[in-house]
Design an enzyme around this catalytic site. Structure first.
Site, PDB file in Angstrom:
ATOM      1  N   ASN A 142      -3.115  -2.534  12.526  1.00 36.75           N
ATOM      2  CA  ASN A 142      -4.864  -1.641  12.357  1.00 36.75           C
ATOM      3  C   ASN A 142      -5.174  -0.665  13.676  1.00 36.75           C
ATOM      4  O   ASN A 142      -5.823   0.024  13.256  1.00 36.75           O
ATOM      5  CB  ASN A 142      -5.707  -3.567  13.211  1.00 36.75           C
ATOM      6  CG  ASN A 142      -5.179  -4.610  12.072  1.00 36.75           C
ATOM      7  OD1 ASN A 142      -4.845  -4.490  11.480  1.00 36.75           O
ATOM      8  ND2 ASN A 142      -6.104  -5.911  12.400  1.00 36.75           N
ATOM      9  N   GLN A 194      -7.379  -1.399   3.281  1.00 33.43           N
ATOM     10  CA  GLN A 194      -5.892  -0.953   2.818  1.00 33.43           C
ATOM     11  C   GLN A 194      -6.831  -0.111   1.651  1.00 33.43           C
ATOM     12  O   GLN A 194      -6.124   1.330   1.829  1.00 33.43           O
ATOM     13  CB  GLN A 194      -5.536  -2.078   2.652  1.00 33.43           C
ATOM     14  CG  GLN A 194      -3.781  -1.046   1.366  1.00 33.43           C
ATOM     15  CD  GLN A 194      -2.861  -2.311   2.041  1.00 33.43           C
ATOM     16  OE1 GLN A 194      -2.159  -2.594   2.683  1.00 33.43           O
ATOM     17  NE2 GLN A 194      -2.506  -2.357   0.567  1.00 33.43           N
ATOM     18  N   ASN A 236     -10.979  28.814 -24.788  1.00 35.86           N
ATOM     19  CA  ASN A 236     -11.951  28.141 -24.264  1.00 35.86           C
ATOM     20  C   ASN A 236     -11.321  27.502 -23.221  1.00 35.86           C
ATOM     21  O   ASN A 236     -11.225  28.538 -22.303  1.00 35.86           O
ATOM     22  CB  ASN A 236     -11.530  26.873 -24.963  1.00 35.86           C
ATOM     23  CG  ASN A 236     -11.661  26.628 -26.448  1.00 35.86           C
ATOM     24  OD1 ASN A 236     -12.649  27.230 -26.268  1.00 35.86           O
ATOM     25  ND2 ASN A 236     -10.199  25.676 -26.546  1.00 35.86           N
ATOM     26  N   GLU A 247     -14.378  23.607 -17.627  1.00 36.45           N
ATOM     27  CA  GLU A 247     -14.746  22.606 -18.243  1.00 36.45           C
ATOM     28  C   GLU A 247     -14.202  21.099 -16.947  1.00 36.45           C
ATOM     29  O   GLU A 247     -14.594  19.953 -17.024  1.00 36.45           O
ATOM     30  CB  GLU A 247     -14.467  21.808 -19.626  1.00 36.45           C
ATOM     31  CG  GLU A 247     -15.005  22.797 -20.386  1.00 36.45           C
ATOM     32  CD  GLU A 247     -14.962  23.336 -21.947  1.00 36.45           C
ATOM     33  OE1 GLU A 247     -15.428  23.143 -22.469  1.00 36.45           O
ATOM     34  OE2 GLU A 247     -13.858  23.109 -21.663  1.00 36.45           O
ATOM     35  N   THR A 273     -35.400  29.405 -14.251  1.00 39.58           N
ATOM     36  CA  THR A 273     -36.005  28.197 -14.069  1.00 39.58           C
ATOM     37  C   THR A 273     -36.130  27.467 -15.312  1.00 39.58           C
ATOM     38  O   THR A 273     -36.407  28.315 -15.977  1.00 39.58           O
ATOM     39  CB  THR A 273     -37.319  28.287 -13.314  1.00 39.58           C
ATOM     40  OG1 THR A 273     -38.035  28.472 -13.710  1.00 39.58           O
ATOM     41  CG2 THR A 273     -37.162  28.769 -11.965  1.00 39.58           C
ATOM     42  N   HIS A 274     -35.423  26.089 -15.017  1.00 40.75           N
ATOM     43  CA  HIS A 274     -35.840  25.375 -16.914  1.00 40.75           C
ATOM     44  C   HIS A 274     -34.963  26.142 -17.749  1.00 40.75           C
ATOM     45  O   HIS A 274     -35.165  25.728 -18.762  1.00 40.75           O
ATOM     46  CB  HIS A 274     -36.662  25.082 -17.132  1.00 40.75           C
ATOM     47  CG  HIS A 274     -37.989  25.168 -16.407  1.00 40.75           C
ATOM     48  ND1 HIS A 274     -38.267  23.827 -15.471  1.00 40.75           N
ATOM     49  CD2 HIS A 274     -38.683  25.676 -15.608  1.00 40.75           C
ATOM     50  CE1 HIS A 274     -38.782  23.407 -15.116  1.00 40.75           C
ATOM     51  NE2 HIS A 274     -39.769  24.831 -14.297  1.00 40.75           N
ATOM     52  N   SER A 333       1.060  -1.160   0.001  1.00 42.84           N
ATOM     53  CA  SER A 333       0.427  -0.135   0.506  1.00 42.84           C
ATOM     54  C   SER A 333       0.793   1.301   0.009  1.00 42.84           C
ATOM     55  O   SER A 333       0.553   2.551   0.086  1.00 42.84           O
ATOM     56  CB  SER A 333      -0.876  -0.018   0.999  1.00 42.84           C
ATOM     57  OG  SER A 333      -0.052  -0.183   2.163  1.00 42.84           O
ATOM     58  N   LYS A 371      -7.282   4.466   1.005  1.00 44.06           N
ATOM     59  CA  LYS A 371      -6.704   5.272   0.969  1.00 44.06           C
ATOM     60  C   LYS A 371      -7.069   6.172  -0.597  1.00 44.06           C
ATOM     61  O   LYS A 371      -6.765   6.914  -0.465  1.00 44.06           O
ATOM     62  CB  LYS A 371      -5.345   5.369   1.416  1.00 44.06           C
ATOM     63  CG  LYS A 371      -5.196   5.422   3.352  1.00 44.06           C
ATOM     64  CD  LYS A 371      -4.171   4.714   3.632  1.00 44.06           C
ATOM     65  CE  LYS A 371      -3.924   3.314   3.808  1.00 44.06           C
ATOM     66  NZ  LYS A 371      -5.002   2.476   4.558  1.00 44.06           N
ATOM     67  N   SER A 415      -7.338  26.778 -28.712  1.00 41.00           N
ATOM     68  CA  SER A 415      -7.506  25.615 -29.508  1.00 41.00           C
ATOM     69  C   SER A 415      -6.014  25.237 -30.409  1.00 41.00           C
ATOM     70  O   SER A 415      -5.725  26.569 -31.175  1.00 41.00           O
ATOM     71  CB  SER A 415      -8.658  25.943 -30.731  1.00 41.00           C
ATOM     72  OG  SER A 415      -8.524  24.872 -31.991  1.00 41.00           O
ATOM     73  N   LYS A 475     -10.420  31.023 -31.089  1.00 45.34           N
ATOM     74  CA  LYS A 475     -11.024  29.694 -30.093  1.00 45.34           C
ATOM     75  C   LYS A 475     -10.544  30.385 -28.664  1.00 45.34           C
ATOM     76  O   LYS A 475      -9.044  30.626 -29.379  1.00 45.34           O
ATOM     77  CB  LYS A 475     -10.826  28.502 -30.630  1.00 45.34           C
ATOM     78  CG  LYS A 475     -11.597  27.904 -31.124  1.00 45.34           C
ATOM     79  CD  LYS A 475     -13.203  28.140 -31.254  1.00 45.34           C
ATOM     80  CE  LYS A 475     -13.616  27.209 -29.632  1.00 45.34           C
ATOM     81  NZ  LYS A 475     -14.017  26.314 -30.095  1.00 45.34           N
TER      82      LYS A 475
HETATM   83  N1  ARG Z   1      -1.849  -1.336   5.308  1.00 43.68           N
HETATM   84  C1  ARG Z   1      -2.582  -2.181   5.807  1.00 43.68           C
HETATM   85  C2  ARG Z   1      -3.024  -0.691   5.135  1.00 43.68           C
HETATM   86  O1  ARG Z   1      -3.399  -0.040   5.238  1.00 43.68           O
HETATM   87  C3  ARG Z   1      -2.021  -2.077   7.242  1.00 43.68           C
HETATM   88  C4  ARG Z   1      -2.960  -2.769   8.030  1.00 43.68           C
HETATM   89  C5  ARG Z   1      -2.336  -4.080   8.020  1.00 43.68           C
HETATM   90  N2  ARG Z   1      -2.563  -5.131   9.081  1.00 43.68           N
HETATM   91  C6  ARG Z   1      -3.102  -6.059   8.667  1.00 43.68           C
HETATM   92  N3  ARG Z   1      -2.979  -6.684   9.156  1.00 43.68           N
HETATM   93  N4  ARG Z   1      -2.081  -6.602   7.967  1.00 43.68           N
HETATM   94  O2  ARG Z   1      -5.350  -1.479   5.835  1.00 43.68           O
END
Ligand code: ARG
Length: 493
Positions: free
Chosen positions: A123, A335, A298, A303, A168-169, A36, A338, A290, A296
């Site tokens: 954890n 995990q 733009n 956008e 409106t609309h 990760s 993120k 453009s 152009k």
């Molecule tokens: N990289 C893990 C996460 O983002 C960390 C926790 C991992 N825990 C485990 N027991 N494998 O959640």
């Protein structure tokens, strides 16, 4: 490359925190697939903050001696410096930011590094890191939203008398002012900031001490680590603490709705920027050209604000889908939170600042707006209300004015001209044109209820917005005080 260490099973290719249990070396594909680091290296500062607080708590509980604590603290500070100046070397075997920091700490500090993880699991560690990150992201996001509110408020003040047709609309409906229109977005952003504050409050509990899922038998003082990290409370259930990602979903939702608001504002401006409307002119420094059509100019920034708003929406759906089937407590699926959260916040923050920059400089075509707002049909409702004031049931008045608008269209006559000819037939006591009924400014002056576009009501809305902005800034300042100091400056905290 990875340092091979000796354990009971002999030398191994790459040392893993969990290598005691497994007899074979980790397959490199698994290593890449499960890592990760791509995402959680963004949590490095929070990870070190958490570990600093944890090591102090370990010492207070007598689980490590003072010398061990000191070498952990100075080792972590060194790791923070390396991470900050980009000299930190990640290894393929690091797996995640938690293991990378602990591995490097152990290289630097030796045996004390191996004591850091006492009474803790990744954890609860990742949960605390993410809550610390979410808390400060709430402040950054709210700050960027308030910056945009300030630009909108300044422009609204300048344009509080600029007439604009309200739609409106996408059909011209009744006159408003550009100031009133811009203030509508200030209100939306105000609710966004409120939601961010709410999310901050729920992220503001420390999960540290929840362990893998069931706390620890070691005497860890959860309240002390929570206080050291500036948390208001400790989480109340260890299973929930390691598996709750509500605050991540909430923050992503805050981004999604905020991005929807930005997208609607961008869409207004894109329409106004068409040659057909010509209500705004983009400054050249905020426009694009453009590669083929030389003429152009733009509105690509607008956008992209509209287009990128899809990212937080997708992140929210992705997160909820990831969460919905998870049994208690921690599962590795978590995990994946993120990538969604970081994508959502990055897009929302950058879109906020792009829109602030563009709105700061956009030019409003006041005359063009005012001439569109001078269309007498925008005051057909005022006319019907005049009939009501003279005692006519509203439905009858509506019918009569509707018929007058229809006749005006058939005769190719402006509504005010037709009414001047037929006011008796319509049921009016006098020609309303004489008392300025078809003057949009007078129409606005009759609309002074709270929240209406009348000049006094808008002045009150401007004062209210300024107060709300000041309060929100005050909240950010107060909360920033509670943030733990950045790790590389905390020394032996
Ligand atoms: N990289 C893990 C996460 O983002 C960390 C926790 C991992 N825990 C485990 N027991 N494998 O959640």
């Amino acid at each position: 490359m990875a340092t091979a260490t000796e354990d009971a099973g002999g030398p191994r290719r790459s040392a893993k925190a969990w290598s005691g249990r497994l007899a074979a070396d980790t397959n490199p594909t698994l290593e890449r697939y499960t890592s990760s680091l791509e995402w959680d290296r963004q949590l490095a500062a929070q990870d070190i903050q958490g570990s600093l607080a944890h090591s102090v708590a370990l010492h207070r509980s007598g689980l490590i001696d003072a010398a061990t604590k000191e070498s952990i603290l100075s080792g972590l500070t060194q790791v923070a410096v390396e991470l900050r100046d980009d000299s930190f070397e990640f290894l393929p075997s690091d797996e995640d930011i938690h293991m990378a920091v602990e591995r490097r700490l152990t290289e630097l500090a030796g045996e004390p590094g191996a004591r850091l993880h006492t009474g803790r699991s990744r954890n609860d560690q990742v949960a605390v890191d993410l809550r610390l990150w979410a808390r400060s992201e709430c402040l950054r996001l709210a700050g960027a939203a308030i910056d945009l509110q300030e630009v909108l408020l300044r422009r609204a003040r300048e344009e509080r008398r600029t007439l604009l047709p309200g739609y409106t609309h996408m059909q011209r409906a009744q006159p408003v002012t550009l100031g009133h229109h811009l203030l509508a977005y200030v209100e939306m952003l105000n609710r966004d900031v409120d939601r961010i504050k709410d999310c901050h409050r729920r992220a503001d509990s420390s999960p540290l001490g929840a362990g893998a899922l069931a706390g620890t038998t070691l005497p860890i003082d959860r309240r002390a680590t929570a206080a050291a990290l500036g948390f208001s409370a400790v989480t109340s259930n260890s299973l929930d603490a390691v598996s709750d990602r509500d605050f991540v979903a909430e923050l992503t939702f805050c981004c999604a709705l905020l991005a929807v608001h930005l997208s609607r504002l961008a869409e207004d401006l894109i329409i106004w920027n068409t040659r057909e409307f010509s209500f705004v002119t983009l400054p050249d420094s905020w426009a694009t050209g453009s590669s083929l059509m030389p003429q152009k100019k733009n509105p690509d920034v607008l956008e992209l604000v509209r287009g990128r708003s899809s990212v937080p929406l997708a992140s929210l759906v992705g997160l909820l889908a990831m969460l919905k089937g998870l049994p208690l407590s921690y599962n590795r699926d978590l995990q994946e939170d993120k990538r969604h959260l970081f994508a959502a916040t990055e897009v929302t923050e950058t879109s906020l600042s792009a829109l602030s920059g563009l709105l700061n400089e956009i030019r409003f075509a006041r005359r063009r707006m005012a001439s569109a707002a001078a269309d007498p049909e925008l005051l057909a409702t005022d006319l019907a209300e005049q009939l009501v004031a003279a005692g006519m049931p509203f439905r009858t008045a509506h019918e009569r004015v509707g018929a007058a608008v229809r006749s005006a269209g058939e005769l190719n006559l402006r509504l005010d001209r037709l009414v001047a000819q037929r006011w008796r037939e319509i049921g009016l006591p006098a020609d309303p044109g004489q008392c300025g009924l078809f003057d949009p400014r007078r129409s606005l002056a009759r609309r002074e209820q709270p929240g209406a576009p009348g000049p006094r009501a808008v002045a009150a809305a401007i004062r209210r917005a300024a107060t709300l902005i000041r309060r929100s800034r005050g909240w950010i300042a107060a909360e920033s005080q509670r943030q733990p100091p950045p790790p590389a400056s905390s020394g032996s905290a």
